[in-house]
Design a protein around this motif. Structure first.
Motif, PDB file in Angstrom:
ATOM      1  N   VAL A  11      41.502  47.258  -1.792  1.00  0.00           N
ATOM      2  CA  VAL A  11      41.772  46.745  -3.141  1.00  0.00           C
ATOM      3  C   VAL A  11      43.206  46.216  -3.207  1.00  0.00           C
ATOM      4  O   VAL A  11      43.454  45.115  -3.712  1.00  0.00           O
ATOM      5  CB  VAL A  11      41.528  47.836  -4.207  1.00  0.00           C
ATOM      6  CG1 VAL A  11      42.119  47.442  -5.552  1.00  0.00           C
ATOM      7  CG2 VAL A  11      40.037  48.123  -4.330  1.00  0.00           C
ATOM      8  N   GLU A  12      44.146  46.975  -2.674  1.00  0.00           N
ATOM      9  CA  GLU A  12      45.544  46.533  -2.701  1.00  0.00           C
ATOM     10  C   GLU A  12      45.715  45.243  -1.903  1.00  0.00           C
ATOM     11  O   GLU A  12      46.410  44.322  -2.340  1.00  0.00           O
ATOM     12  CB  GLU A  12      46.467  47.621  -2.159  1.00  0.00           C
ATOM     13  CG  GLU A  12      47.926  47.251  -2.301  1.00  0.00           C
ATOM     14  CD  GLU A  12      48.882  48.396  -2.055  1.00  0.00           C
ATOM     15  OE1 GLU A  12      50.080  48.120  -1.920  1.00  0.00           O
ATOM     16  OE2 GLU A  12      48.443  49.563  -2.013  1.00  0.00           O
ATOM     17  N   LYS A  13      45.063  45.144  -0.761  1.00  0.00           N
ATOM     18  CA  LYS A  13      45.140  43.933   0.055  1.00  0.00           C
ATOM     19  C   LYS A  13      44.564  42.740  -0.709  1.00  0.00           C
ATOM     20  O   LYS A  13      45.127  41.637  -0.664  1.00  0.00           O
ATOM     21  CB  LYS A  13      44.380  44.145   1.360  1.00  0.00           C
ATOM     22  CG  LYS A  13      44.463  42.984   2.314  1.00  0.00           C
ATOM     23  CD  LYS A  13      43.757  43.297   3.625  1.00  0.00           C
ATOM     24  CE  LYS A  13      43.805  42.106   4.569  1.00  0.00           C
ATOM     25  NZ  LYS A  13      43.119  42.400   5.828  1.00  0.00           N
ATOM     26  N   ALA A  14      43.460  42.943  -1.428  1.00  0.00           N
ATOM     27  CA  ALA A  14      42.857  41.871  -2.218  1.00  0.00           C
ATOM     28  C   ALA A  14      43.813  41.404  -3.317  1.00  0.00           C
ATOM     29  O   ALA A  14      43.964  40.198  -3.546  1.00  0.00           O
ATOM     30  CB  ALA A  14      41.537  42.343  -2.816  1.00  0.00           C
ATOM     31  N   VAL A  15      44.462  42.362  -3.982  1.00  0.00           N
ATOM     32  CA  VAL A  15      45.424  42.018  -5.032  1.00  0.00           C
ATOM     33  C   VAL A  15      46.578  41.212  -4.437  1.00  0.00           C
ATOM     34  O   VAL A  15      46.976  40.170  -4.983  1.00  0.00           O
ATOM     35  CB  VAL A  15      45.946  43.292  -5.738  1.00  0.00           C
ATOM     36  CG1 VAL A  15      47.140  42.974  -6.624  1.00  0.00           C
ATOM     37  CG2 VAL A  15      44.832  43.947  -6.542  1.00  0.00           C
ATOM     38  N   LYS A  16      47.098  41.653  -3.310  1.00  0.00           N
ATOM     39  CA  LYS A  16      48.235  40.972  -2.678  1.00  0.00           C
ATOM     40  C   LYS A  16      47.857  39.582  -2.170  1.00  0.00           C
ATOM     41  O   LYS A  16      48.717  38.723  -2.039  1.00  0.00           O
ATOM     42  CB  LYS A  16      48.797  41.825  -1.537  1.00  0.00           C
ATOM     43  CG  LYS A  16      49.447  43.119  -2.000  1.00  0.00           C
ATOM     44  CD  LYS A  16      50.747  42.857  -2.704  1.00  0.00           C
ATOM     45  CE  LYS A  16      51.506  44.157  -2.940  1.00  0.00           C
ATOM     46  NZ  LYS A  16      52.827  43.923  -3.509  1.00  0.00           N
TER      47      LYS A  16
END
Length: 73
Positions: free
Chosen positions: A18-23
């Motif tokens: 999820v964090e990678k997708a946001v970034k």
């Protein structure tokens, strides 16, 4: 600030995805993921829909968190 529900986020791997997708949408976004609450808070000026779409592409359902306050979400 965007507050998202991510009901199928269950582990550290999920949180990382999820964090990678946001970034991928905003590399400068500040992201706080809470696995237990199944939420993510994102500090960014980019519209929420962009983050919801990126998280969905990563394989997780995401939606804006409902709130009693009009300034949240």
């Amino acid at each position: 600030m965007h507050h998202l529900n991510i009901p199928d986020m269950t582990c550290g791997h999920c949180a990382g995805a999820v964090e990678k997708a946001v970034k991928s949408v905003d590399p400068n976004a500040k992201v706080a993921v809470d696995i237990d609450a199944k939420t993510a808070s994102i500090d960014s000026q980019i519209p929420s829909d962009n983050f919801v779409a990126a998280i969905a592409e990563a394989g997780y359902q995401a939606s804006l968190k409902k709130s009693c306050c009009s300034h949240v979400g």
